[in-house]
Structures are given as structure tokens and as C-alpha cells.
Design a protein around this motif. Structure first.
Motif, PDB file in Angstrom:
ATOM      1  N   CYS A  99       0.847  -1.196   0.000  1.00 12.03           N
ATOM      2  CA  CYS A  99       0.000   0.000   0.000  1.00 12.03           C
ATOM      3  C   CYS A  99       0.881   1.243   0.000  1.00 12.03           C
ATOM      4  O   CYS A  99       1.703   1.426   0.889  1.00 12.03           O
ATOM      5  N   VAL A 119      -9.710   5.429  -0.644  1.00 12.74           N
ATOM      6  CA  VAL A 119      -9.011   5.127  -1.887  1.00 12.74           C
ATOM      7  C   VAL A 119      -7.612   4.666  -1.506  1.00 12.74           C
ATOM      8  O   VAL A 119      -6.853   5.411  -0.890  1.00 12.74           O
ATOM      9  N   THR A 121      -3.991   3.211  -2.864  1.00  8.50           N
ATOM     10  CA  THR A 121      -3.137   3.129  -4.045  1.00  8.50           C
ATOM     11  C   THR A 121      -2.065   2.077  -3.809  1.00  8.50           C
ATOM     12  O   THR A 121      -1.362   2.114  -2.793  1.00  8.50           O
ATOM     13  N   THR A 126      -5.419   2.287  -8.255  1.00  8.76           N
ATOM     14  CA  THR A 126      -6.227   2.784  -7.142  1.00  8.76           C
ATOM     15  C   THR A 126      -7.440   1.890  -6.956  1.00  8.76           C
ATOM     16  O   THR A 126      -8.042   1.419  -7.915  1.00  8.76           O
ATOM     17  N   LYS A 128     -11.061   1.730  -4.713  1.00  5.73           N
ATOM     18  CA  LYS A 128     -11.961   2.574  -3.936  1.00  5.73           C
ATOM     19  C   LYS A 128     -12.978   1.711  -3.191  1.00  5.73           C
ATOM     20  O   LYS A 128     -13.606   0.827  -3.770  1.00  5.73           O
TER      21      LYS A 128
END
Length: 147
Positions: A99, A119, A121, A126, A128
Motif C-alpha cells: 500500500c 481510496v 493506491t 487505485t 476505492k
């Protein structure tokens, strides 16, 4: 037993389980209330409007009940897991040490009622997670497991 319980690795334990907020039911309830309002009119046009709103509201309500029943957002000591679906399944597992960034999106209504989106990444991708109850606690738990 849930999908997540069945698919934990050896030594992996659930640290936090987030719920989907009740706010997802606001839209179908509004449609159903409007249907009741327009059903009191005696003219033909408003009768059809009421019927359309009733069917739309029921469809949205069933859709969101299934969403609430079939979605699990979990942080374990090794990964973040998003599982959605009842008849078909979509499971996403994000390894915690991969992450790169975590962002919280909350509207004014979300801040007042205590829900938002996270969110995450990972490697330029990405992911959500929507309508999470208490997204700040979810983010804090992810950060606690990373360290």
C-alpha cells in the motif's frame, strides 16, 4: 461462515471489519415516499408516476440490500480485503506492505453522518471502497497494521 473467514492464511487474523453505512438506503426510501405521495392523486398521469417511482424504489431497495449483505471490508494483520457479491463474487486482496497511499473522501453529508470512501493506491492502481462507516478508523487500522 463468511468468505473472508474461509480464506485467511495461517497466522492471519482480522483486525478490523468495516460496515457499509445505512445511508445507502436513503435514495430508495425517498423514491418509495414519493410514490406514496403521488399515489394520492386521482389523475392518470400521477398514477403512472407513482407506479414508476414504486417500481424504481423497490428495485433500488433490493439492489442495496443485496449490496449490504454481500460486501465485506476487512483489515487483517497482512492485507486489506474487499469482497462483494452474493451470486457472483468479486474479491480484492491488497497486501499491506504494498500500500503506497490511502485517501479518504467524505462529502458534507458523509462527515455529518459518519461515512465516506477510502481510496488505496498500490503500485499505481487505485482501489476505492465506498460508503464505509467511520472511514477514518478504517484508515487508522490500515496504518496501524503497516507499521
Amino acid at each position: 461462515m463468511s468468505y473472508i473467514q474461509n480464506n485467511l492464511q495461517a497466522g492471519e487474523e482480522i483486525k478490523y471489519k468495516a460496515d457499509i453505512h445505512w445511508y445507502i438506503f436513503a435514495y430508495p426510501v425517498i423514491l418509495l415516499l414519493l410514490s406514496v405521495f403521488f399515489s394520492s392523486a386521482q389523475t392518470g398521469f400521477f398514477h403512472y408516476v407513482s407506479l414508476f417511482l414504486l417500481l424504481s424504489g423497490l428495485f433500488q431497495l433490493i439492489k442495496r440490500i443485496l449490496l449490504k449483505m454481500g460486501t465485506e471490508y476487512v483489515v487483517t494483520n497482512k492485507k486489506v480485503i474487499l469482497k462483494s457479491g452474493i451470486l457472483s463474487r468479486d474479491a480484492l486482496e491488497l497486501v499491506l506492505n504494498k500500500c503506497e497511499g490511502i485517501r479518504i473522501n467524505q462529502s458534507l453529508m458523509g462527515r455529518m453522518l459518519g461515512f465516506g470512501s477510502i481510496v488505496v493506491t498500490t503500485g499505481g492502481v487505485t482501489n476505492k471502497f465506498d460508503f464505509i462507516t467511520n472511514p477514518i478508523k478504517f484508515r487508522n487500522e490500515i496504518n496501524a497494521q503497516i507499521q
